[in-house]
Structure formats: C-alpha cells, structure tokens
Design a protein around this motif. Sequence first.
Motif, PDB file in Angstrom:
ATOM      1  N   LEU A  81       0.854  -1.181   0.000  1.00 41.78           N
ATOM      2  CA  LEU A  81       0.000   0.000   0.000  1.00 41.78           C
ATOM      3  C   LEU A  81       0.895   1.237   0.000  1.00 41.78           C
ATOM      4  O   LEU A  81       1.695   1.425   0.925  1.00 41.78           O
ATOM      5  N   PHE A  82       0.793   2.062  -1.043  1.00 42.66           N
ATOM      6  CA  PHE A  82       1.607   3.271  -1.116  1.00 42.66           C
ATOM      7  C   PHE A  82       1.041   4.342  -0.184  1.00 42.66           C
ATOM      8  O   PHE A  82      -0.162   4.523  -0.089  1.00 42.66           O
ATOM      9  N   ALA A  83       1.930   5.045   0.484  1.00 40.40           N
ATOM     10  CA  ALA A  83       1.516   6.077   1.424  1.00 40.40           C
ATOM     11  C   ALA A  83       2.582   7.146   1.514  1.00 40.40           C
ATOM     12  O   ALA A  83       3.786   6.860   1.394  1.00 40.40           O
ATOM     13  N   ALA A  84       2.150   8.376   1.724  1.00 37.03           N
ATOM     14  CA  ALA A  84       3.086   9.478   1.896  1.00 37.03           C
ATOM     15  C   ALA A  84       3.816   9.320   3.221  1.00 37.03           C
ATOM     16  O   ALA A  84       3.283   8.750   4.179  1.00 37.03           O
ATOM     17  N   PRO A  85       5.045   9.798   3.307  1.00 38.11           N
ATOM     18  CA  PRO A  85       5.774   9.734   4.578  1.00 38.11           C
ATOM     19  C   PRO A  85       4.973  10.383   5.698  1.00 38.11           C
ATOM     20  O   PRO A  85       4.319  11.409   5.506  1.00 38.11           O
ATOM     21  N   GLY A  86       5.029   9.779   6.863  1.00 34.90           N
ATOM     22  CA  GLY A  86       4.298  10.289   8.010  1.00 34.90           C
ATOM     23  C   GLY A  86       3.948   9.186   8.978  1.00 34.90           C
ATOM     24  O   GLY A  86       4.397   8.041   8.834  1.00 34.90           O
TER      25      GLY A  86
END
Length: 354
Positions: A81-86
């Motif tokens: 699952l792609f996700a923005a850094p955080g």
Amino acid sequence: MKTSLSVCGAFVLAVLLPQACDMKETPLSEKGFIRLNFAPLPVPAAALSAIPDTDSFILDIRASDGKSVYHGRYGDAPDSLFAAPGDYAVSVRSIDFEAPGFDAPQYGADRLVSVVKGGCTGVELVCTQLNAGVRLYFDVLFRYEYPDADIFLESASGSLMYGLDERRTAYFKPGVVNVKMRVDGSTKTLVSRTLEARQMLSLTLSASGEELEGLTILLDTTREWIAETYTVGGRGGGSDYTDAIGVAEARLSAPAEDVWVCGYIVGGDLSSGKCSFEPPFSSATNLVLAAKSSCKSRDLCLSVQLAKGDVRDALNLVDHPDLLGSKVWLKGDLVASYYGLPGLQAISDFKLQD
C-alpha cells in the motif's frame, strides 16, 4: 487463506513499512509503501480449531490526520500500500464488537508506525482477545430451587438472557458485568464482576438451604479463565456469630482478624496433603469445616487450628467424635494457609448449634 497463527491465544501480524528494503521494489517517487503479511510461526495441531480465519480480519490504516489509507478485509488488502511519509495508525480486528453476544471473541491489536521515503521497516502486531467472556453453569440444587428463574447478564453496552440450558459463552466489552436473577417479578443482582480483556469468568450458580455463600477461583495460562461458585442466599459479614461468613467465603478472605465463621465439622487429622473424614481420629490439635455436613473433599474445606485450652478441650474429635457433622460458629484469625489449606487460627470464641 493468508497465513494465520496462534500462540497462547495470540495472533502475530507482520506489517512491513518502508525504510531499508529491496530498492528494486521501491517506487521512484516521494512516497513510501506499507507491505502486509502474517508472520509464519508453527501452530500446535490441537489449537487449529480455535484459530479465526485471518483473511476475515478487519484491517484499518489511517494517517495522523484521520485520512484512510485502507479499510476492509485483510484477505482483500494488496501486498503493498503506497503512502506518503508520516505517521499511521494500524488496527486489526477479527470482528466488529459493539454489543454483548454469544460465541463472539474479538481479537485485535493497534500500533502507531512511521512511513519514510524509500526502504522498508517491519513491525509486528500481536493480536490478543480484546473482550471478556462469561460462562454460567447451574448445578442440581439451583435447578431444583429455581426452575422458573430468568437469568440474565448485564453490562453498560447491553444485556443477554442466559437460559438454564444455555451452553455458549457470552462475551462483553471489558468492564462491569452483573449476573441477575428474576423470580416472580422480583429481580436481584447475584454477582457483579469487573472483567478485563482476555478474562473468561466461569461461574457456577448453586443453592443451599443453609444459605452459605461460596466462591472458588481458578485460573489457567492461556486466556484468564476465572471459575467461581456462587450460592444463592449467601449472607454474612463476620463481625458477630449471627452474621458469620460461610466456609467458602472464609477461604477467600485471608488475612483477616477476629472473624466469625460458620460451618460444619466434617473431619480432622490434617497433614500437608491429607485429611480424615471418618472416626476414629488421632489428633486433637485440628479439625476441618465445610459448607455442608456431607462434604468429603479436602479442597472445599477450611482448616482449623485448635490451640491448647478450652476450645481444644470442647471441640477436638478425639474426645468428641460425636461432634462430626455438627454445625459450629468459630471466631478467629483467617490465614492463607494452615496445613496447605486456607485456615482459621487463634480461636477466641465458639458456639455449637443446640
């Protein structure tokens, strides 16, 4: 089905997060990715039937601002699952559980994780039981004295009727669970217990014409199974012989000083592992009490020390075998162990039933 596992009632979910994985799989973007799988561990064959289908677990991944990255069946989730850094909150639940229900154990876990650009980091979620269970049993005496009783379990999130022939376990959110009985339009609370996650209370309801209250607690090492016996009609506070506590309550009340206890003299000749319930008796220094005069089980008894003096002279079974089966009230100090049993020592007063 994706790999599932169980160790002492727990499931381990491995969630791989970006930090230092095979860079060939890392997208050329500013995003990282989350990879999901259940870690393969050996499962004893005897435990297989108790393992929930992990494909059906509800997986929820949310960013710190509450935005959902994924919500749905674990079995339907993509491998990555792609996700923005955080920072992200990862949650898994075996079932939704909002109200009490039968045969509905809920397993789950929660974890806060961080996603960075590139690479992978692994984190494990150990899924344990989140709710608590109650299983009621009704002995012959209870069924005889209360054949038309309505029994129900009540908590802040709802209640369940529990018939005398019910065989299932009722599950509740952690908190206070009350066992109530309704007879002839009148309702009373029999038992109130505060249960924590993973605790499983096994409660036997009994009845006694002598109105002696009894509680026995047992635990095992998988989930916390708590077994109790509660005698309807129990009474007593122990400050006076007319308000004496029963044997079963006394067994759980140590340490305590100057407490009146009521029971039946059922045996003596105590040793570290034995007790005699039949005459002749050879020791004048001790005896045992039980909630019923017919008791022949050492494990249900309260040991009594007879110190030298008037109490020993009056109650010992060597000189007074006729006292076997007699009802007696004793005032003394409750101790956790005397000859391996909860006991009563330093007796300062007594009364025999006329």
